[in-house]
Design an enzyme around this catalytic site. Structure first.
Site, PDB file in Angstrom:
ATOM      1  N   ASN A 152       0.824 -13.729  -9.334  1.00 48.34           N
ATOM      2  CA  ASN A 152      -0.139 -14.063 -10.396  1.00 48.34           C
ATOM      3  C   ASN A 152       0.519 -14.293 -11.760  1.00 48.34           C
ATOM      4  O   ASN A 152       0.056 -15.114 -12.537  1.00 48.34           O
ATOM      5  CB  ASN A 152      -1.260 -13.025 -10.472  1.00 48.34           C
ATOM      6  CG  ASN A 152      -0.742 -11.628 -10.688  1.00 48.34           C
ATOM      7  OD1 ASN A 152       0.296 -11.260 -10.149  1.00 48.34           O
ATOM      8  ND2 ASN A 152      -1.437 -10.857 -11.476  1.00 48.34           N
ATOM      9  N   GLY A 228       1.933  -5.293  -6.990  1.00 42.85           N
ATOM     10  CA  GLY A 228       1.194  -6.022  -5.972  1.00 42.85           C
ATOM     11  C   GLY A 228       0.025  -5.210  -5.454  1.00 42.85           C
ATOM     12  O   GLY A 228      -0.578  -4.429  -6.201  1.00 42.85           O
ATOM     13  N   SER A 229      -0.248  -5.378  -4.176  1.00 44.57           N
ATOM     14  CA  SER A 229      -1.458  -4.785  -3.595  1.00 44.57           C
ATOM     15  C   SER A 229      -1.281  -3.294  -3.303  1.00 44.57           C
ATOM     16  O   SER A 229      -0.174  -2.815  -3.064  1.00 44.57           O
ATOM     17  CB  SER A 229      -1.793  -5.504  -2.294  1.00 44.57           C
ATOM     18  OG  SER A 229      -0.757  -5.322  -1.348  1.00 44.57           O
ATOM     19  N   ASN A 230      -2.401  -2.572  -3.294  1.00 46.02           N
ATOM     20  CA  ASN A 230      -2.365  -1.147  -2.958  1.00 46.02           C
ATOM     21  C   ASN A 230      -1.885  -0.925  -1.536  1.00 46.02           C
ATOM     22  O   ASN A 230      -1.232   0.071  -1.244  1.00 46.02           O
ATOM     23  CB  ASN A 230      -3.748  -0.532  -3.145  1.00 46.02           C
ATOM     24  CG  ASN A 230      -4.017  -0.250  -4.614  1.00 46.02           C
ATOM     25  OD1 ASN A 230      -4.051  -1.184  -5.414  1.00 46.02           O
ATOM     26  ND2 ASN A 230      -4.149   1.009  -4.971  1.00 46.02           N
ATOM     27  N   GLY A 233       1.832  -1.267  -1.554  1.00 45.17           N
ATOM     28  CA  GLY A 233       2.307  -0.134  -2.362  1.00 45.17           C
ATOM     29  C   GLY A 233       2.300   1.158  -1.550  1.00 45.17           C
ATOM     30  O   GLY A 233       3.265   1.939  -1.604  1.00 45.17           O
ATOM     31  N   GLU A 250       3.009  -0.759  -9.468  1.00 46.17           N
ATOM     32  CA  GLU A 250       1.926  -1.259 -10.331  1.00 46.17           C
ATOM     33  C   GLU A 250       0.951  -1.955  -9.400  1.00 46.17           C
ATOM     34  O   GLU A 250       1.268  -3.000  -8.828  1.00 46.17           O
ATOM     35  CB  GLU A 250       2.462  -2.266 -11.353  1.00 46.17           C
ATOM     36  CG  GLU A 250       3.316  -1.669 -12.442  1.00 46.17           C
ATOM     37  CD  GLU A 250       2.538  -0.793 -13.410  1.00 46.17           C
ATOM     38  OE1 GLU A 250       1.280  -0.834 -13.403  1.00 46.17           O
ATOM     39  OE2 GLU A 250       3.187  -0.039 -14.154  1.00 46.17           O
ATOM     40  N   CYS A 284      -4.044  -8.493 -12.958  1.00 52.94           N
ATOM     41  CA  CYS A 284      -4.376  -7.097 -12.650  1.00 52.94           C
ATOM     42  C   CYS A 284      -5.234  -6.498 -13.761  1.00 52.94           C
ATOM     43  O   CYS A 284      -5.959  -5.538 -13.529  1.00 52.94           O
ATOM     44  CB  CYS A 284      -3.128  -6.278 -12.367  1.00 52.94           C
ATOM     45  SG  CYS A 284      -1.902  -6.423 -13.648  1.00 52.94           S
ATOM     46  N   GLU A 464       5.703   0.751 -17.502  1.00 57.36           N
ATOM     47  CA  GLU A 464       6.538  -0.416 -17.753  1.00 57.36           C
ATOM     48  C   GLU A 464       6.432  -0.744 -19.249  1.00 57.36           C
ATOM     49  O   GLU A 464       5.533  -0.286 -19.935  1.00 57.36           O
ATOM     50  CB  GLU A 464       6.070  -1.613 -16.914  1.00 57.36           C
ATOM     51  CG  GLU A 464       6.189  -1.350 -15.424  1.00 57.36           C
ATOM     52  CD  GLU A 464       6.279  -2.620 -14.583  1.00 57.36           C
ATOM     53  OE1 GLU A 464       5.214  -3.137 -14.217  1.00 57.36           O
ATOM     54  OE2 GLU A 464       7.406  -3.091 -14.313  1.00 57.36           O
TER      55      GLU A 464
HETATM   56  P1  NAP Z   1       1.191  -8.187  -1.904  1.00 54.90           P
HETATM   57  O1  NAP Z   1       0.941  -8.594  -0.531  1.00 54.90           O
HETATM   58  O2  NAP Z   1       1.227  -6.745  -2.228  1.00 54.90           O
HETATM   59  O3  NAP Z   1       2.550  -8.901  -2.355  1.00 54.90           O
HETATM   60  C1  NAP Z   1       3.285  -8.542  -3.506  1.00 54.90           C
HETATM   61  C2  NAP Z   1       4.760  -8.720  -3.197  1.00 54.90           C
HETATM   62  O4  NAP Z   1       5.133  -7.851  -2.122  1.00 54.90           O
HETATM   63  C3  NAP Z   1       5.132 -10.126  -2.717  1.00 54.90           C
HETATM   64  O5  NAP Z   1       6.423 -10.434  -3.164  1.00 54.90           O
HETATM   65  C4  NAP Z   1       5.112  -9.971  -1.222  1.00 54.90           C
HETATM   66  O6  NAP Z   1       5.867 -10.946  -0.545  1.00 54.90           O
HETATM   67  C5  NAP Z   1       5.710  -8.594  -1.056  1.00 54.90           C
HETATM   68  N1  NAP Z   1       5.380  -7.929   0.201  1.00 54.90           N
HETATM   69  C6  NAP Z   1       4.356  -8.189   1.049  1.00 54.90           C
HETATM   70  N2  NAP Z   1       4.409  -7.336   2.087  1.00 54.90           N
HETATM   71  C7  NAP Z   1       5.464  -6.518   1.897  1.00 54.90           C
HETATM   72  C8  NAP Z   1       6.032  -5.419   2.625  1.00 54.90           C
HETATM   73  N3  NAP Z   1       5.496  -4.985   3.761  1.00 54.90           N
HETATM   74  N4  NAP Z   1       7.130  -4.826   2.127  1.00 54.90           N
HETATM   75  C9  NAP Z   1       7.688  -5.230   0.975  1.00 54.90           C
HETATM   76  N5  NAP Z   1       7.190  -6.260   0.243  1.00 54.90           N
HETATM   77  C10 NAP Z   1       6.094  -6.891   0.688  1.00 54.90           C
HETATM   78  O7  NAP Z   1       0.170  -8.839  -2.876  1.00 54.90           O
HETATM   79  P2  NAP Z   1      -0.317 -10.356  -2.806  1.00 54.90           P
HETATM   80  O8  NAP Z   1      -0.423 -10.816  -1.395  1.00 54.90           O
HETATM   81  O9  NAP Z   1       0.533 -11.132  -3.714  1.00 54.90           O
HETATM   82  O10 NAP Z   1      -1.745 -10.202  -3.391  1.00 54.90           O
HETATM   83  C11 NAP Z   1      -2.704  -9.498  -2.636  1.00 54.90           C
HETATM   84  C12 NAP Z   1      -3.488  -8.574  -3.502  1.00 54.90           C
HETATM   85  O11 NAP Z   1      -2.629  -7.787  -4.333  1.00 54.90           O
HETATM   86  C13 NAP Z   1      -4.372  -9.282  -4.490  1.00 54.90           C
HETATM   87  O12 NAP Z   1      -5.554  -9.697  -3.911  1.00 54.90           O
HETATM   88  C14 NAP Z   1      -4.546  -8.210  -5.540  1.00 54.90           C
HETATM   89  O13 NAP Z   1      -5.555  -7.327  -5.156  1.00 54.90           O
HETATM   90  C15 NAP Z   1      -3.268  -7.468  -5.539  1.00 54.90           C
HETATM   91  N6  NAP Z   1      -2.408  -7.850  -6.661  1.00 54.90           N
HETATM   92  C16 NAP Z   1      -2.279  -6.998  -7.695  1.00 54.90           C
HETATM   93  C17 NAP Z   1      -1.481  -7.344  -8.750  1.00 54.90           C
HETATM   94  C18 NAP Z   1      -1.250  -6.457  -9.911  1.00 54.90           C
HETATM   95  O14 NAP Z   1      -0.581  -6.870 -10.865  1.00 54.90           O
HETATM   96  N7  NAP Z   1      -1.718  -5.245  -9.920  1.00 54.90           N
HETATM   97  C19 NAP Z   1      -0.823  -8.556  -8.746  1.00 54.90           C
HETATM   98  C20 NAP Z   1      -0.978  -9.415  -7.649  1.00 54.90           C
HETATM   99  C21 NAP Z   1      -1.750  -9.023  -6.612  1.00 54.90           C
HETATM  100  P3  NAP Z   1       5.130 -12.270   0.059  1.00 54.90           P
HETATM  101  O15 NAP Z   1       4.636 -13.038  -1.094  1.00 54.90           O
HETATM  102  O16 NAP Z   1       6.225 -12.962   0.788  1.00 54.90           O
HETATM  103  O17 NAP Z   1       4.041 -11.779   0.948  1.00 54.90           O
END
Ligand code: NAP
Ligand code: MG
Length: 484
Positions: A152, A228-230, A233, A250, A284, A464
């Site tokens: 994002n 990223g996602s909970n 995380g 985060e 976020c 951060e």
């Molecule tokens: P995500 O799946 O948590 O991905 C974030 C990062 O983690 C990406 O680089 C992703 O790589 C990587 N990742 C995915 N699975 C992983 C694993 N098992 N081990 C280590 N790293 C891994 O989040 P997203 O798909 O980008 O977004 C999904 C949801 O996350 C959104 O709908 C939102 O709710 C939340 N989100 C929150 C924030 C925030 O700032 N708080 C920001 C973005 C998204 P890939 O891209 O290759 O999958």
């Protein structure tokens, strides 16, 4: 033909091998390919961490002032290349060019701020009970850190982590989100061109579940900073438990704005409109819940619906457009499914709620800005972070009840109150369980030097940004010396 991009590993640019590659399409127009990127796998993790260990030896002993100079030069290069980088960011992620330009500038500011910190104190001198003894503390790097970032804010989020990681003397492996690898590679190129020694920053494009997961548990890694996602995380927390790995997370938010009866509504409506639909609700810190003190409910809803109606949705490259597409078909489908589920559970859709499929929009992942209404605290539209342009409204009969509704979430990232009553504003800052509190300002929009992070399930204890942001990336050594 679209371009083939390369990772920076050990100071060399390394492209995809064989069929280990993936493509990214423009979310505003899927007929355009942005580029092809290397798809690294779990088997690559150890080599990349080795490259980072190689870079660490030189970087950690370099004078902090020299490290600062590299960061300042990186910032200058980002500003020089701002137009190209912002355009690529819009093409790969979808946000408007104005948003992308602001983000590129923020990324540069992260390097300027942390480069400037090279001149800040490195520790404290402390009193000692013994004669002729001196005690002082010194901040040291922790080692190799893995940065895992979402799509994002694909420049600002890595820059927010790279700045403090590098000024403290750590080396880095950056695993960017697959939707937005190009932005991360622009950052790596600026760092490389600014004279960063080989191996200090390495990039690892490829799927999170393979290379991301492998890097997070690779031998030799001292810390993982994840945004990223909970769900992911929690996986990382589970795997780090019982080890000495340092982990910063985060995560999500379900940020609320509370509008009290004495609010200046012009201020409130502008702030809520920008924080709800800016960046298509994919921040976020986006506002996704609005709570209105009862006498103002109808007026606030009417005015928000009018604003939603008038928002121009389209390609972020068109300067008239105010809201771009969602980042992907999957994200669009998820948001639309949540809206449908919320409606099935009894929420009313006051505006929007559907995909845009007319001629101007059918090649992209566009949806209308959306307003829903529900008084059910279990409704998915009230509970879940949808990460899309969806605002859920409800009324409160008193300010106290409003505060209770704001806190009615497992998240605690950001919250705003709109009021002209100082006592109410002050009570809000005290009673809300969130890391970021705004009074008559949007829930989003925190500058690079302001400590940032969520409470409750929105994040870990490490902040951060600002001087506090150095905490995760450093360890304190206490030193005692006898000078008699
Ligand atoms: P995500 O799946 O948590 O991905 C974030 C990062 O983690 C990406 O680089 C992703 O790589 C990587 N990742 C995915 N699975 C992983 C694993 N098992 N081990 C280590 N790293 C891994 O989040 P997203 O798909 O980008 O977004 C999904 C949801 O996350 C959104 O709908 C939102 O709710 C939340 N989100 C929150 C924030 C925030 O700032 N708080 C920001 C973005 C998204 P890939 O891209 O290759 O999958
Ligand atoms: Mg994901």
């Amino acid at each position: 033909m679209s371009e083939v991009y390369e990772n920076l590993i050990g100071g060399r640019w390394i492209g995809p091998t064989g069929d280990r590659r993936f493509e990214r399409k423009n979310p505003a127009d899927v007929t355009e390919t942005i580029g092809t990127f290397p798809a690294l796998g779990s088997e690559d993790a150890d080599d990349i961490v080795d490259a980072a260990l190689g870079g660490l030896a030189e970087w950690r002993t370099m004078k902090v002032l020299d490290r600062g100079r590299v960061l300042l030069q990186t910032a200058a290069l980002l500003r020089e290349r701002l137009d190209e980088i912002a355009r690529d960011l819009t093409r790969e992620m979808g946000k408007t060019l104005a948003e992308a330009t602001a983000e590129t500038s923020a990324a540069a500011a992260f390097f300027e701020y942390n480069g400037g910190l090279a001149r800040a104190p490195e520790g404290d001198v402390l009193p000692d009970r013994r004669d002729d003894a001196l005690v002082w503390t010194r901040r040291e790097p922790i080692g190799v850190v893995v940065l895992i970032t979402p799509w994002n804010d694909p420049l600002a989020t890595p820059a927010r982590k790279l700045g403090p990681a590098l000024i403290c003397g750590n080396s880095v492996v950056l695993k960017p989100a697959s939707y937005t690898a190009l932005s991360a590679l622009h950052l790596a190129r600026a760092l490389h061109d600014a004279g960063l020694p080989p191996g200090v920053v390495n990039t690892a494009t490829g799927s999170g579940s393979t290379i991301g997961a492998a890097l997070a548990s690779a031998r030799g890694v001292a810390g993982v900073s994840f945004t990223g996602s909970n769900e992911v995380g929690a996986q990382l927390q589970g795997r780090a438990a019982g080890s000495s790995l340092r982990l910063q997370t985060e995560l999500g938010g379900k940020n609320a704005a509370l509008v009290l009866r004495d609010a200046d509504l012009d201020v409130a409506i502008d702030a809520i409109t920008s924080a709800a639909w800016g960046q298509t609700g994919q921040r976020c810190t986006s506002t996704s819940r609005v709570i209105v003190e009862e006498p103002l409910m109808d007026e606030v809803v009417d005015r928000l619906v009018k604003r939603a109606e008038s928002l121009r949705v389209g390609s972020g490259l068109d300067p008239r457009v105010e809201m771009g597409p969602l980042v992907s078909a999957e994200q669009l489908d998820q948001v639309l499914a949540a809206v449908a589920e919320g409606r099935a559970q009894g929420a009313e859709v006051l505006f929007g709620g559907e995909r845009l499929v007319d001629e101007d929009h059918r090649d992209g992942h566009f949806m209308a800005p959306t307003i829903m209404s529900t008084a059910d605290p279990q409704n998915v539209a009230w509970v879940e972070e949808l990460f899309g342009p969806v605002l859920t409204v409800r009324s409160a009969s008193t300010p106290e009840e409003g505060v209770e509704f704001v806190n009615q979430s497992r998240y605690g990232l950001s919250a705003a109150v709109f009021t002209t009553d100082l006592r109410r504003a002050f009570a809000f800052t005290r009673d809300i369980e969130a890391g970021q509190i705004s009074i008559n300002l949007p829930t989003a929009g925190w500058d690079v030097h302001v400590p940032f992070g969520g409470f409750k399930e929105s994040g870990s204890a490490f902040r951060e940004q600002g001087v506090e942001g150095l905490g995760f990336y450093s360890r304190t050594k206490s030193i005692a010396m006898y000078g008699g």
